[in-house]
Write a protein that holds these residues in place. Structure first.
Motif, PDB file in Angstrom:
ATOM      1  N   HIS A   1       0.817  -1.213   0.000  1.00 35.08           N
ATOM      2  CA  HIS A   1       0.000   0.000   0.000  1.00 35.08           C
ATOM      3  C   HIS A   1       0.853   1.267   0.000  1.00 35.08           C
ATOM      4  N   THR A   2       1.965   1.243   0.714  1.00 36.36           N
ATOM      5  CA  THR A   2       2.770   2.466   0.820  1.00 36.36           C
ATOM      6  C   THR A   2       3.773   2.615  -0.317  1.00 36.36           C
ATOM      7  N   GLU A   3       4.351   1.517  -0.758  1.00 33.79           N
ATOM      8  CA  GLU A   3       5.398   1.598  -1.772  1.00 33.79           C
ATOM      9  C   GLU A   3       4.859   1.572  -3.199  1.00 33.79           C
ATOM     10  N   GLU A   4       3.664   1.017  -3.373  1.00 33.68           N
ATOM     11  CA  GLU A   4       3.133   0.867  -4.731  1.00 33.68           C
ATOM     12  C   GLU A   4       1.804   1.584  -4.955  1.00 33.68           C
ATOM     13  N   LYS A   5       0.999   1.726  -3.917  1.00 32.18           N
ATOM     14  CA  LYS A   5      -0.359   2.236  -4.106  1.00 32.18           C
ATOM     15  C   LYS A   5      -0.545   3.694  -3.699  1.00 32.18           C
ATOM     16  N   GLY A   6       0.502   4.314  -3.168  1.00 35.02           N
ATOM     17  CA  GLY A   6       0.428   5.738  -2.882  1.00 35.02           C
ATOM     18  C   GLY A   6      -0.221   6.124  -1.567  1.00 35.02           C
ATOM     19  N   TYR A   7      -0.333   5.184  -0.644  1.00 34.88           N
ATOM     20  CA  TYR A   7      -0.897   5.498   0.677  1.00 34.88           C
ATOM     21  C   TYR A   7       0.207   5.935   1.636  1.00 34.88           C
ATOM     22  N   LEU A   8      -0.120   6.891   2.472  1.00 33.23           N
ATOM     23  CA  LEU A   8       0.807   7.374   3.496  1.00 33.23           C
ATOM     24  C   LEU A   8       0.648   6.534   4.750  1.00 33.23           C
ATOM     25  N   GLU A   9       1.748   5.937   5.216  1.00 32.26           N
ATOM     26  CA  GLU A   9       1.671   5.138   6.438  1.00 32.26           C
ATOM     27  C   GLU A   9       1.488   6.042   7.650  1.00 32.26           C
ATOM     28  N   VAL A  10       0.538   5.659   8.500  1.00 32.51           N
ATOM     29  CA  VAL A  10       0.222   6.410   9.717  1.00 32.51           C
ATOM     30  C   VAL A  10       0.173   5.429  10.881  1.00 32.51           C
ATOM     31  N   SER A  11       0.694   5.858  12.019  1.00 31.21           N
ATOM     32  CA  SER A  11       0.565   5.071  13.240  1.00 31.21           C
ATOM     33  C   SER A  11      -0.292   5.875  14.211  1.00 31.21           C
ATOM     34  N   PRO A  12      -1.613   5.678  14.185  1.00 35.76           N
ATOM     35  CA  PRO A  12      -2.515   6.520  14.972  1.00 35.76           C
ATOM     36  C   PRO A  12      -2.776   5.946  16.366  1.00 35.76           C
ATOM     37  N   PRO A  13      -3.357   6.740  17.254  1.00 40.04           N
ATOM     38  CA  PRO A  13      -3.799   6.203  18.543  1.00 40.04           C
ATOM     39  C   PRO A  13      -4.906   5.174  18.329  1.00 40.04           C
ATOM     40  N   VAL A  14      -4.956   4.196  19.209  1.00 35.82           N
ATOM     41  CA  VAL A  14      -6.056   3.230  19.142  1.00 35.82           C
ATOM     42  C   VAL A  14      -7.104   3.534  20.210  1.00 35.82           C
ATOM     43  N   MET A  15      -6.948   4.664  20.881  1.00 42.35           N
ATOM     44  CA  MET A  15      -7.935   5.151  21.832  1.00 42.35           C
ATOM     45  C   MET A  15      -8.333   6.563  21.397  1.00 42.35           C
ATOM     46  N   VAL A  16      -9.630   6.797  21.244  1.00 41.22           N
ATOM     47  CA  VAL A  16     -10.089   8.084  20.730  1.00 41.22           C
ATOM     48  C   VAL A  16     -11.230   8.632  21.595  1.00 41.22           C
ATOM     49  N   ARG A  17     -11.470   9.919  21.434  1.00 44.51           N
ATOM     50  CA  ARG A  17     -12.584  10.564  22.128  1.00 44.51           C
ATOM     51  C   ARG A  17     -13.877  10.372  21.347  1.00 44.51           C
ATOM     52  N   ASP A  18     -14.984  10.678  22.017  1.00 48.13           N
ATOM     53  CA  ASP A  18     -16.284  10.411  21.410  1.00 48.13           C
ATOM     54  C   ASP A  18     -16.524  11.217  20.137  1.00 48.13           C
ATOM     55  N   HIS A  19     -15.961  12.441  20.038  1.00 49.13           N
ATOM     56  CA  HIS A  19     -16.232  13.246  18.850  1.00 49.13           C
ATOM     57  C   HIS A  19     -15.624  12.612  17.594  1.00 49.13           C
ATOM     58  N   ALA A  20     -14.543  11.857  17.758  1.00 47.44           N
ATOM     59  CA  ALA A  20     -13.949  11.181  16.604  1.00 47.44           C
ATOM     60  C   ALA A  20     -14.872  10.070  16.104  1.00 47.44           C
ATOM     61  N   LEU A  21     -15.466   9.341  17.010  1.00 47.25           N
ATOM     62  CA  LEU A  21     -16.401   8.282  16.645  1.00 47.25           C
ATOM     63  C   LEU A  21     -17.700   8.848  16.100  1.00 47.25           C
ATOM     64  N   PHE A  22     -18.099  10.011  16.580  1.00 42.92           N
ATOM     65  CA  PHE A  22     -19.268  10.677  16.004  1.00 42.92           C
ATOM     66  C   PHE A  22     -18.967  11.074  14.563  1.00 42.92           C
ATOM     67  N   GLY A  23     -17.747  11.556  14.334  1.00 41.69           N
ATOM     68  CA  GLY A  23     -17.376  12.012  13.000  1.00 41.69           C
ATOM     69  C   GLY A  23     -17.484  10.931  11.955  1.00 41.69           C
ATOM     70  N   THR A  24     -17.126   9.698  12.293  1.00 39.52           N
ATOM     71  CA  THR A  24     -17.185   8.612  11.321  1.00 39.52           C
ATOM     72  C   THR A  24     -18.482   7.807  11.407  1.00 39.52           C
ATOM     73  N   GLY A  25     -19.362   8.158  12.356  1.00 36.93           N
ATOM     74  CA  GLY A  25     -20.700   7.581  12.374  1.00 36.93           C
ATOM     75  C   GLY A  25     -20.928   6.429  13.330  1.00 36.93           C
ATOM     76  N   GLN A  26     -19.907   6.039  14.116  1.00 38.17           N
ATOM     77  CA  GLN A  26     -20.126   4.949  15.081  1.00 38.17           C
ATOM     78  C   GLN A  26     -20.959   5.423  16.277  1.00 38.17           C
ATOM     79  N   LEU A  27     -20.816   6.675  16.626  1.00 35.50           N
ATOM     80  CA  LEU A  27     -21.623   7.246  17.697  1.00 35.50           C
ATOM     81  C   LEU A  27     -22.609   8.254  17.109  1.00 35.50           C
ATOM     82  N   PRO A  28     -23.796   8.346  17.702  1.00 30.07           N
ATOM     83  CA  PRO A  28     -24.252   7.661  18.922  1.00 30.07           C
ATOM     84  C   PRO A  28     -24.932   6.315  18.675  1.00 30.07           C
ATOM     85  N   LYS A  29     -25.158   5.958  17.433  1.00 27.01           N
ATOM     86  CA  LYS A  29     -26.036   4.838  17.106  1.00 27.01           C
ATOM     87  C   LYS A  29     -25.476   3.482  17.507  1.00 27.01           C
TER      88      LYS A  29
END
Length: 423
Positions: free
Chosen positions: A184-212
Motif C-alpha cells: 500500500h505504501t510503496e506501490e499504491k500511494g498510501y501514506l503510512e500512519v501510526s494513529p492512537p487506538v484510543m479516541v474521544r467520542d467526537h472522533a467516533l461521532f465524526g465517522t458515524g459509530q456514535l451515537p447509534k
C-alpha cells in the motif's frame, strides 16, 4: 450526516432513500421541527431587536426628563421572553442534531435493492476454489494441531473470542501485515500512519459509530473509546480543516489493533478466530473531491483485491444491497475470500464510499481551485486487509494432508525464507 437543506427541498427523495434501507419516512418530522425552529428564530430576532430599541429609548427618555417606567417594564418583559426563546431554540437545535445524527446515508442509485446479505450481488471472482484429496480442516484445527494457536489459554487470560498465537503462525500474522503495508505504501500511494487506538467520542461521532452503535464499542474509564477500526483516527485526521484542491486526494493506511464488543453476534463464529474482540487490520482511507470519489472507490477496492491476488487466494467481490449497506456508506463492496474448512466464502474486506456524510459530521472541507467558497470533501474507507482473516485464509487454502501449511511465495522474504510451517 445529511444536508438539512437537501431534506427540506427534497422530502420525497429523502423518504424514498429511507424506505430503501427499510426505515420509516422522516421528512414530515424533520421539516416540521425545522420550520418550528426557524419560526422561533425569527421571533427571537424580532424580540431582540425590540429589546435593544427600547433600551436605547430609555436613555433618551431619561435624558429628556420623560417618564421611562413603561419602557423599563417592556425591556424587563422582553429580557425574560428572549431568555425563554433562547432556551427553546437551543432545545430545538439539540433535538434536530440528535435526529439528523441517527439518519443513515443516502444510497447511490446503482446499489441493488434488497433486505439482507442474501440479496447482495456478485460482481466478479478471482481464482479457482482449491480441491483437496483429503478433508480440509478449519484454521483452528490446524493451528491447535501445530501447537501454535491456543484458545484455551486465551480464554483464561481474557475470556471468549481471544486467541494466543505463537511460533511461525504468529510470525506469519506479522508477515502478512508487513506485506500489506509495504504494497500500500510503496506501490499504491498510501501514506503510512501510526494513529492512537484510543479516541474521544467526537472522533467516533465524526465517522458515524456514535451515537447509534455505542454498544459495539469498548469504553474505558477515562471516557474515551478503543477504536473498532483505524478508519476512525485516519478519517478524523482532516476534521475541522479546510484543504486545498491540490492536496486531494489524500490517502492514508495504518496497521492497528481493533476492538469490538461483537454485540448482537452471540452464537455466531464462536469457534476459532474469525470473529474476535481484539484483532489486527490494515485500513485504507481516502479523502477526495466529490468528482473523483466514485473512481477512488473502484481504485481502493482494487488495492484490496491485489493483496489477495498476490497471495493466490480465491475470492469474490459483492456489491451490498440496500438493506445490508452500513449506516454511513453510500455504496459498499465486500470482498469475500474462500475458506476450504468452511466450504464457503467469508468477508475479508469492505470498501465503502461515504460521500460527504462523514465530512459534514467532522466539518472537513476543501477549497476548489478558483473559488472563494468551500465544499465538503468525500471520504472512503476499506480494509486492506483484515490480518487475522487473511491468516485464516492462508492457513486453510495452503494446508497439506499432514497438517503443515505452505508459506505463499510473497510472504517468504518476511519469514526468513521459510517455505512450510510444520509442527
Amino acid at each position: 450526516m445529511l444536508d438539512l437543506r437537501w431534506i427540506r427541498e427534497n422530502p420525497d427523495a429523502f423518504d424514498a432513500a429511507l424506505l430503501r434501507r427499510g426505515a420509516e419516512p422522516l421528512s414530515a418530522v424533520v421539516v416540521e421541527l425545522d420550520e418550528s425552529r426557524r419560526k422561533l428564530q425569527t421571533e427571537l430576532q424580532t424580540a431582540q431587536a425590540r429589546r435593544n430599541e427600547a433600551a436605547k429609548a430609555i436613555g433618551k427618555a431619561k435624558a429628556a426628563g420623560e417618564d421611562a417606567d413603561a419602557l423599563i417594564r417592556e425591556v424587563s418583559d422582553l429580557k425574560a421572553s428572549v431568555q425563554e426563546m433562547e432556551a427553546s431554540e437551543r432545545d430545538m437545535a439539540a433535538r434536530m442534531d440528535d435526529l439528523l445524527a441517527g439518519i443513515p446515508n443516502v444510497l447511490k442509485d446503482d446499489v441493488p435493492d434488497g433486505a439482507d446479505e442474501d440479496d447482495n450481488v456478485e460482481v466478479r471472482r478471482f481464482g479457482d476454489v482449491p480441491s483437496f484429496d483429503f478433508e480440509p480442516k478449519e484454521h483452528y484445527e490446524l493451528g491447535e494441531a501445530l501447537g501454535m494457536m491456543d484458545f484455551e489459554t486465551a480464554a483464561k487470560l481474557s475470556g471468549s473470542r481471544f486467541v494466543v498465537t505463537s511460533g511461525q503462525i504468529a510470525r506469519m500474522e506479522r508477515a502478512l501485515a508487513a506485506f500489506m503495508m509495504d504494497v500500500h505504501t510503496e506501490e499504491k500511494g498510501y501514506l503510512e500512519v501510526s494513529p492512537p487506538v484510543m479516541v474521544r467520542d467526537h472522533a467516533l461521532f465524526g465517522t458515524g459509530q456514535l451515537p447509534k452503535f455505542e454498544e459495539d464499542l469498548y469504553k474505558v474509564d477515562t471516557g474515551s473509546y478503543m477504536i473498532p477500526t483505524a478508519e476512525v483516527p485516519l478519517t478524523n485526521l482532516v476534521r475541522d480543516s479546510i484543504l486545498s484542491e491540490e492536496e486531494l486526494p489524500r490517502r492514508f493506511t495504518a496497521h492497528t489493533l481493533c476492538f469490538r464488543s461483537e454485540a448482537g453476534s452471540a452464537g455466531k463464529d464462536t469457534a476459532g478466530m474469525l470473529r474476535q474482540h481484539q484483532f489486527a487490520k490494515v485500513e485504507m482511507v481516502s479523502i477526495t473531491t466529490p468528482e473523483t470519489s466514485n473512481e477512488e472507490h473502484e481504485r481502493m477496492t482494487g488495492c484490496a483485491e491485489d493483496i489477495l491476488q498476490r497471495l493466490g487466494l480465491p475470492y469474490r467481490v459483492m456489491v451490498l444491497c440496500a438493506g445490508d449497506t452500513g449506516f454511513g456508506a453510500r455504496k459498499t463492496y465486500d470482498i469475500e475470500v474462500w475458506l476450504p474448512g468452511q466450504d464457503r466464502y467469508r468477508e475479508i474486506s469492505s470498501c465503502s464510499v461515504c460521500g460527504d456524510f462523514q465530512a459534514r459530521r467532522m466539518k472537513a472541507r476543501y477549497r476548489p481551485d478558483g473559488e472563494k467558497g468551500t465544499r465538503f470533501v468525500h471520504t472512503l474507507n476499506g480494509s486492506g486487509l483484515a490480518v487475522g482473516r487473511t491468516l485464516i485464509a492462508v492457513m486453510e487454502n495452503y494446508q497439506q494432508a499432514d497438517g503443515s501449511i505452505v508459506v505463499p511465495e510473497v510472504l517468504r522474504p518476511y519469514m526468513g525464507g521459510l517455505e512450510k510451517i510444520t509442527k
